[in-house]
Design a protein around this motif. Structure first.
Motif, PDB file in Angstrom:
ATOM      1  N   ALA A 139      29.435  96.544 -20.927  1.00  0.00           N
ATOM      2  CA  ALA A 139      30.342  95.637 -20.388  1.00  0.00           C
ATOM      3  C   ALA A 139      30.206  94.439 -20.955  1.00  0.00           C
ATOM      4  N   GLN A 140      28.863  93.985 -21.446  1.00  0.00           N
ATOM      5  CA  GLN A 140      29.073  92.872 -22.408  1.00  0.00           C
ATOM      6  C   GLN A 140      29.310  93.059 -23.698  1.00  0.00           C
ATOM      7  N   SER A 141      29.129  93.892 -24.386  1.00  0.00           N
ATOM      8  CA  SER A 141      29.422  94.237 -25.821  1.00  0.00           C
ATOM      9  C   SER A 141      30.834  94.432 -26.183  1.00  0.00           C
ATOM     10  N   GLN A 142      31.272  95.082 -25.305  1.00  0.00           N
ATOM     11  CA  GLN A 142      33.121  95.605 -25.495  1.00  0.00           C
ATOM     12  C   GLN A 142      34.008  94.970 -24.634  1.00  0.00           C
ATOM     13  N   PHE A 143      33.483  94.849 -23.385  1.00  0.00           N
ATOM     14  CA  PHE A 143      34.242  93.991 -22.403  1.00  0.00           C
ATOM     15  C   PHE A 143      34.267  92.570 -22.372  1.00  0.00           C
ATOM     16  N   GLY A 144      33.334  91.817 -22.858  1.00  0.00           N
ATOM     17  CA  GLY A 144      33.116  90.720 -23.047  1.00  0.00           C
ATOM     18  C   GLY A 144      32.578  89.927 -21.815  1.00  0.00           C
ATOM     19  N   ILE A 145      32.056  90.832 -20.902  1.00  0.00           N
ATOM     20  CA  ILE A 145      31.487  90.164 -19.586  1.00  0.00           C
ATOM     21  C   ILE A 145      30.058  89.457 -19.955  1.00  0.00           C
ATOM     22  N   GLN A 146      29.943  88.198 -19.732  1.00  0.00           N
ATOM     23  CA  GLN A 146      28.869  87.331 -20.037  1.00  0.00           C
ATOM     24  C   GLN A 146      28.090  86.957 -18.584  1.00  0.00           C
ATOM     25  N   ASP A 147      28.666  87.203 -17.639  1.00  0.00           N
ATOM     26  CA  ASP A 147      27.926  86.749 -16.107  1.00  0.00           C
ATOM     27  C   ASP A 147      26.885  87.732 -16.180  1.00  0.00           C
ATOM     28  N   GLU A 148      25.632  87.233 -15.903  1.00  0.00           N
ATOM     29  CA  GLU A 148      24.327  88.100 -16.088  1.00  0.00           C
ATOM     30  C   GLU A 148      24.074  88.724 -14.714  1.00  0.00           C
ATOM     31  N   GLU A 149      24.653  88.094 -13.665  1.00  0.00           N
ATOM     32  CA  GLU A 149      24.515  88.475 -12.059  1.00  0.00           C
ATOM     33  C   GLU A 149      25.268  89.764 -12.061  1.00  0.00           C
ATOM     34  N   ILE A 150      26.514  89.731 -12.849  1.00  0.00           N
ATOM     35  CA  ILE A 150      27.580  91.050 -12.734  1.00  0.00           C
ATOM     36  C   ILE A 150      26.649  92.106 -13.547  1.00  0.00           C
ATOM     37  N   LEU A 151      26.183  91.857 -14.824  1.00  0.00           N
ATOM     38  CA  LEU A 151      25.512  92.561 -15.738  1.00  0.00           C
ATOM     39  C   LEU A 151      24.246  93.354 -14.889  1.00  0.00           C
ATOM     40  N   ASP A 152      23.635  92.486 -14.252  1.00  0.00           N
ATOM     41  CA  ASP A 152      22.497  92.985 -13.620  1.00  0.00           C
ATOM     42  C   ASP A 152      22.881  94.021 -12.309  1.00  0.00           C
ATOM     43  N   ALA A 153      23.815  93.530 -11.647  1.00  0.00           N
ATOM     44  CA  ALA A 153      24.289  94.393 -10.892  1.00  0.00           C
ATOM     45  C   ALA A 153      24.700  95.922 -11.306  1.00  0.00           C
TER      46      ALA A 153
END
Length: 188
Positions: free
Chosen positions: A91-105
């Motif tokens: 999600a972070q590396s390919q889709f650019g999601i940077q919000d740690e709260e979303i990544l942690d969920a």
């Protein structure tokens, strides 16, 4: 990436039955966010991505864990845990999601963790209780979720732990720590 493109990318990664589950988690996450004062947009985004890597070959999931400083102890436990950490990485590396709260969920939707955020709880619980889920105890989870994320999650984790014990499988220590932390929150 726009929501529609993200949805299309996720949908092509999984069989139709898992996509229907993902839709249920999306709907349930938004409902729980509204019920408990969470952010429905973040809940929706985390739910869209929560199972992104679920059907990737386990060798690929293991490679992502090994090569990207993710918790190596995951590899000593059930493969069902791997997709959540691999999915957060993607999600972070390919889709650019940077919000740690979303990544942690995304990262903790299978194991939980001590000190779960509201969003962690919402996505984890939605994964347990979305409308398509049918397993012994799911109705109790849904009933508890009317008033308490923590009580509903304890019922969910109890169900998971019981299942793993019955199957003779090892229990990921973070899941036990999560359950204990939730019990403490309920009793305080």
């Amino acid at each position: 990436m726009k929501r529609e493109k993200l949805i299309a990318a996720v949908k092509e990664q999984m069989p139709e039955k898992r996509w229907l589950h993902t839709l249920g988690v999306m709907e349930t996450s938004v409902m729980l966010a509204k019920r408990f004062g969470g952010d429905p947009v973040k809940a929706d985004l985390a739910a869209i991505l929560h199972d992104y890597c679920k059907y990737w070959p386990v060798q690929e999931q293991a490679k992502i864990i090994r090569e990207n400083a993710l918790p190596q102890d995951l590899l000593d436990f059930d493969k069902e845990l791997w997709h959540s950490h691999a999915g957060a990485f993607i999600a972070q590396s390919q889709f650019g999601i940077q919000d740690e709260e979303i990544l942690d969920a995304i990262r903790y939707h299978t194991s939980g963790r001590e000190g779960m955020t509201l969003l962690d709880k919402i996505v984890c619980l939605a994964d347990y209780m979305e409308p398509g889920r049918e397993f012994p105890g799911v109705e109790l989870i849904r009933e508890e979720a009317k008033t308490s994320l923590e009580k509903a999650l304890v019922v969910g984790f109890d169900s998971t732990i019981r299942f793993l014990i019955e199957k003779g499988k090892r229990i990921y220590p973070l899941t036990i720590l999560t359950r204990n932390d939730l019990i403490q929150q309920i009793n305080n």
